[in-house]
Design a protein around this motif. Structure first.
Motif, PDB file in Angstrom:
ATOM      1  N   ARG A 314      71.361  22.309  21.112  1.00 14.57           N
ATOM      2  CA  ARG A 314      70.180  22.910  21.746  1.00 14.57           C
ATOM      3  C   ARG A 314      69.336  21.841  22.446  1.00 14.57           C
ATOM      4  O   ARG A 314      68.858  22.054  23.569  1.00 14.57           O
ATOM      5  CB  ARG A 314      69.352  23.636  20.684  1.00 14.57           C
ATOM      6  CG  ARG A 314      67.937  24.013  21.106  1.00 14.57           C
ATOM      7  CD  ARG A 314      67.935  24.967  22.299  1.00 14.57           C
ATOM      8  NE  ARG A 314      66.603  25.182  22.816  1.00 14.57           N
ATOM      9  CZ  ARG A 314      66.031  24.436  23.758  1.00 14.57           C
ATOM     10  NH1 ARG A 314      66.689  23.401  24.275  1.00 14.57           N
ATOM     11  NH2 ARG A 314      64.829  24.720  24.191  1.00 14.57           N
ATOM     12  N   ALA A 315      69.142  20.699  21.806  1.00 14.59           N
ATOM     13  CA  ALA A 315      68.336  19.633  22.405  1.00 14.59           C
ATOM     14  C   ALA A 315      68.975  19.110  23.680  1.00 14.59           C
ATOM     15  O   ALA A 315      68.263  18.705  24.620  1.00 14.59           O
ATOM     16  CB  ALA A 315      68.138  18.504  21.398  1.00 14.59           C
ATOM     17  N   SER A 316      70.307  19.147  23.748  1.00 15.20           N
ATOM     18  CA  SER A 316      71.001  18.651  24.947  1.00 15.20           C
ATOM     19  C   SER A 316      70.735  19.543  26.154  1.00 15.20           C
ATOM     20  O   SER A 316      70.941  19.107  27.292  1.00 15.20           O
ATOM     21  CB  SER A 316      72.501  18.565  24.682  1.00 15.20           C
ATOM     22  OG  SER A 316      73.090  19.865  24.579  1.00 15.20           O
ATOM     23  N   TRP A 317      70.273  20.757  25.943  1.00 10.76           N
ATOM     24  CA  TRP A 317      69.935  21.645  27.057  1.00 10.76           C
ATOM     25  C   TRP A 317      68.611  21.258  27.707  1.00 10.76           C
ATOM     26  O   TRP A 317      68.250  21.788  28.748  1.00 10.76           O
ATOM     27  CB  TRP A 317      69.849  23.094  26.575  1.00 10.76           C
ATOM     28  CG  TRP A 317      71.125  23.640  26.013  1.00 10.76           C
ATOM     29  CD1 TRP A 317      72.370  23.096  26.135  1.00 10.76           C
ATOM     30  CD2 TRP A 317      71.286  24.822  25.220  1.00 10.76           C
ATOM     31  NE1 TRP A 317      73.296  23.860  25.476  1.00 10.76           N
ATOM     32  CE2 TRP A 317      72.664  24.938  24.904  1.00 10.76           C
ATOM     33  CE3 TRP A 317      70.418  25.798  24.755  1.00 10.76           C
ATOM     34  CZ2 TRP A 317      73.172  25.977  24.141  1.00 10.76           C
ATOM     35  CZ3 TRP A 317      70.919  26.835  23.992  1.00 10.76           C
ATOM     36  CH2 TRP A 317      72.281  26.930  23.699  1.00 10.76           C
ATOM     37  N   GLY A 318      67.869  20.380  27.066  1.00 12.24           N
ATOM     38  CA  GLY A 318      66.585  19.952  27.605  1.00 12.24           C
ATOM     39  C   GLY A 318      65.426  20.494  26.792  1.00 12.24           C
ATOM     40  O   GLY A 318      65.581  21.401  25.966  1.00 12.24           O
ATOM     41  N   LEU A 319      64.261  19.910  27.011  1.00 18.73           N
ATOM     42  CA  LEU A 319      63.065  20.359  26.299  1.00 18.73           C
ATOM     43  C   LEU A 319      62.737  21.808  26.649  1.00 18.73           C
ATOM     44  O   LEU A 319      62.962  22.242  27.779  1.00 18.73           O
ATOM     45  CB  LEU A 319      61.881  19.466  26.642  1.00 18.73           C
ATOM     46  CG  LEU A 319      61.935  18.026  26.132  1.00 18.73           C
ATOM     47  CD1 LEU A 319      60.769  17.230  26.685  1.00 18.73           C
ATOM     48  CD2 LEU A 319      61.934  17.979  24.608  1.00 18.73           C
ATOM     49  N   GLY A 320      62.203  22.516  25.704  1.00 20.02           N
ATOM     50  CA  GLY A 320      61.842  23.914  25.929  1.00 20.02           C
ATOM     51  C   GLY A 320      61.441  24.564  24.625  1.00 20.02           C
ATOM     52  O   GLY A 320      61.404  23.926  23.562  1.00 20.02           O
TER      53      GLY A 320
END
Length: 538
Positions: A314-320
């Motif tokens: 999930r973190a690899s998808w970017g901040l959010g």
């Protein structure tokens, strides 16, 4: 923030939360008001969900601005952490461990650093749960220094806390009803088993009455305050709106329920990751007991590691945003650990979830953290989970705490980036020098509310609204020679929105602006066709 700013700029500490509207003369319905969700109440323009929170923060705002006002949600988060410690102590866990787990490694750490009423409301519900639990079962008498106390006093105090919370958070009504039912069932069960902690029917009736009266006092006082200040009731209308919409659009509600309970992101993939991580953490709670064989403990460690891998994806998808309760409160899954006798607290936390999912406001399940209507459930489950850590193998417990801390750090990073990017974007837009800013992004002016009033804004989210805004600004009394139109730019600064034809206006410049990762805005500057008094500078 916009309300506090306008209140503080009045003569002394005004109690009138009117944010005003510069274009009211030409747009009396407020369809273009810069602050989304602003209500026109009589001659006032109000954008608040609760008056008590604003009034409590006003002296802090006047003392030190936005950062001083944050002391209020910070105090709420600290109060919630103490409530978690009290629950853990009653379960034989370590009070300090639950306190720090909630204080620095939970979603409340994030809510403490933004001016919302969530942290304060959660703290009040948390302590009300402690009081009702004590009154219903006498469990508090076993905790050093607490004493048995009076059942009636505890019930009245719990009712008062829940009433105060309900003036800020509508979902408190659900928790209040469930706590009342849980207390009644606990008393009936204790009497049926001739338990020494059982309460006589007369005492139970008096306690219930005292709690109900105490619960009503803050609600009635708040209603009278709202009617005196605004001429109507804010909380009653919000409660009625939630009740009327209960159960509508079942497909949407099921989707949003999945988002707010378990998703790591408001997408199908985010739901899958969240549910899988929750299952792995539940397995770790089941197999990680320190009295189990070493093979079971090893399996629990592997399960936590697997959940950590899913969070890393999930973190690899970017901040959010991480909208799911279970996804953002990993310690809550430890509430199911063996030998943990916390049926009252866990039952209250779980019973509230489906009711809130059926009645919560629709449309905002994605852009939020940890299921913001379910934060009280997250607190209660995490308090029980923190108490259960003493029964888990030390390595398993440490791994879960580390995972909770990592998720919280991820949320803090997102809060920082998002807050600064919005502030920078608003500053950049206002620095263009146009007489008015027209935002096609619904919440942009609202999220930049701390500078509300420095520039004239309108919010127009459709082509029709943009044309209406152009007509309003063309009015002779509006004194507008130029305006900046802010729109989404799709995939990047070169993805320019389709040009419009606005009578009496011509576009003279345009530029892209990055808001945060993956979100771009397009700012076009327009001038009156017949006017040469206003020029554009890039």
């Amino acid at each position: 923030m916009a309300s506090l700013r306008t209140m503080s700029q009045g003569p002394g500490a005004r109690l009138d939360p009117d944010v005003g509207y510069w274009a009211e003369r030409w747009d009396p319905d407020g369809s273009l008001h810069p602050l989304w969700y602003t209500s026109h109440l009589g001659d006032r323009w109000v954008n608040l969900t609760t008056l008590p929170m604003a009034y409590a923060a006003l002296p802090l705002w006047e003392l030190g601005g936005y950062r001083a006002a944050l002391l209020l949600p910070m105090a709420g988060a600290v109060g919630a952490a103490f409530a978690a410690g009290a629950i853990a102590a009653r379960l034989g866990g370590r009070r300090w461990l639950a306190f720090w787990a909630v204080g620095v490694a939970s979603p409340l750490t994030i809510y403490a650093l933004d001016f919302w009423e969530h942290a304060v409301g959660v703290a009040l519900v948390g302590w009300a749960t402690v009081l009702v639990w004590d009154a219903a079962s006498g469990v508090g008498a076993a905790v050093a220094g607490t004493g048995a106390g009076s059942t009636v006093r505890r019930a009245a105090a719990a009712g008062l806390l829940l009433g105060l919370a309900a003036t800020m958070r509508t979902e408190t009504l659900v928790y209040a009803a469930i706590l009342a039912a849980a207390a009644a069932l606990s008393w009936i069960w204790a009497r049926s088993r001739r338990n020494a902690a059982g309460i006589a029917p007369k005492d139970g009736t008096v306690a219930a009455f005292a709690g109900a009266v105490a619960f009503a006092v803050p609600l009635v006082a708040n209603d009278l305050l709202e009617r005196a200040v605004l001429g109507t009731s804010l909380r009653a209308s919000r409660t009625a709106s939630g009740a009327i919409g209960a159960g509508d659009a079942p497909t949407d509600r099921i989707t949003e329920a999945l988002y707010t309970t378990s998703a790591m992101e408001a997408t199908d993939a985010g739901v899958v990751l969240g549910v899988a991580a929750a299952m792995l953490l539940a397995l770790a709670a089941w197999r990680g007991d320190r009295d189990r064989p070493a093979s079971d403990q090893a399996l629990a460690l592997v399960a936590v590691a697997g959940a950590a891998v899913l969070f890393a994806i999930r973190a690899s998808w970017g901040l959010g945003f991480v909208p799911g309760l279970l996804a953002a409160w990993p310690l809550a899954l430890m509430a199911g650990a063996p030998k943990n006798r916390a049926g009252f607290v866990v039952g209250v936390a779980l019973a509230a979830i489906p009711i809130i999912a059926a009645t919560q406001y629709r449309g905002g399940a994605g852009p939020q953290w940890a299921g913001r209507y379910l934060l009280a459930s997250g607190l209660l489950l995490t308090a029980v989970g923190a108490a259960a850590l003493t029964r888990l193998h030390r390595a398993v417990a440490a791994a879960v705490v580390a995972l909770a801390a990592a998720v919280t750090v991820f949320g803090l990073a997102w809060l920082s980036v998002r807050s600064h990017d919005v502030a920078d974007a608003v500053a950049t837009i206002e620095a263009q020098g146009a007489d008015v800013v027209v935002s096609g992004v619904a919440h942009l002016a609202r999220e930049g509310g701390a500078t509300y009033g420095d520039r004239r804004w309108l919010t127009a989210t459709t082509d029709e609204r943009v044309r209406e805004a152009a007509d309003v600004m063309a009015e002779p009394g509006a004194d507008v020679g130029s305006f900046a139109l802010v729109e989404y730019a799709g995939d990047g600064p070169r993805d320019v929105p389709e040009a419009r034809d606005l009578d009496g206006w011509q576009v003279v410049a345009g530029a892209g602006l990055r808001l945060f990762d993956g979100v771009w805005l397009w700012i076009s500057t327009w001038e009156r066709v017949a006017s040469t008094e206003h020029t554009f500078s890039q």
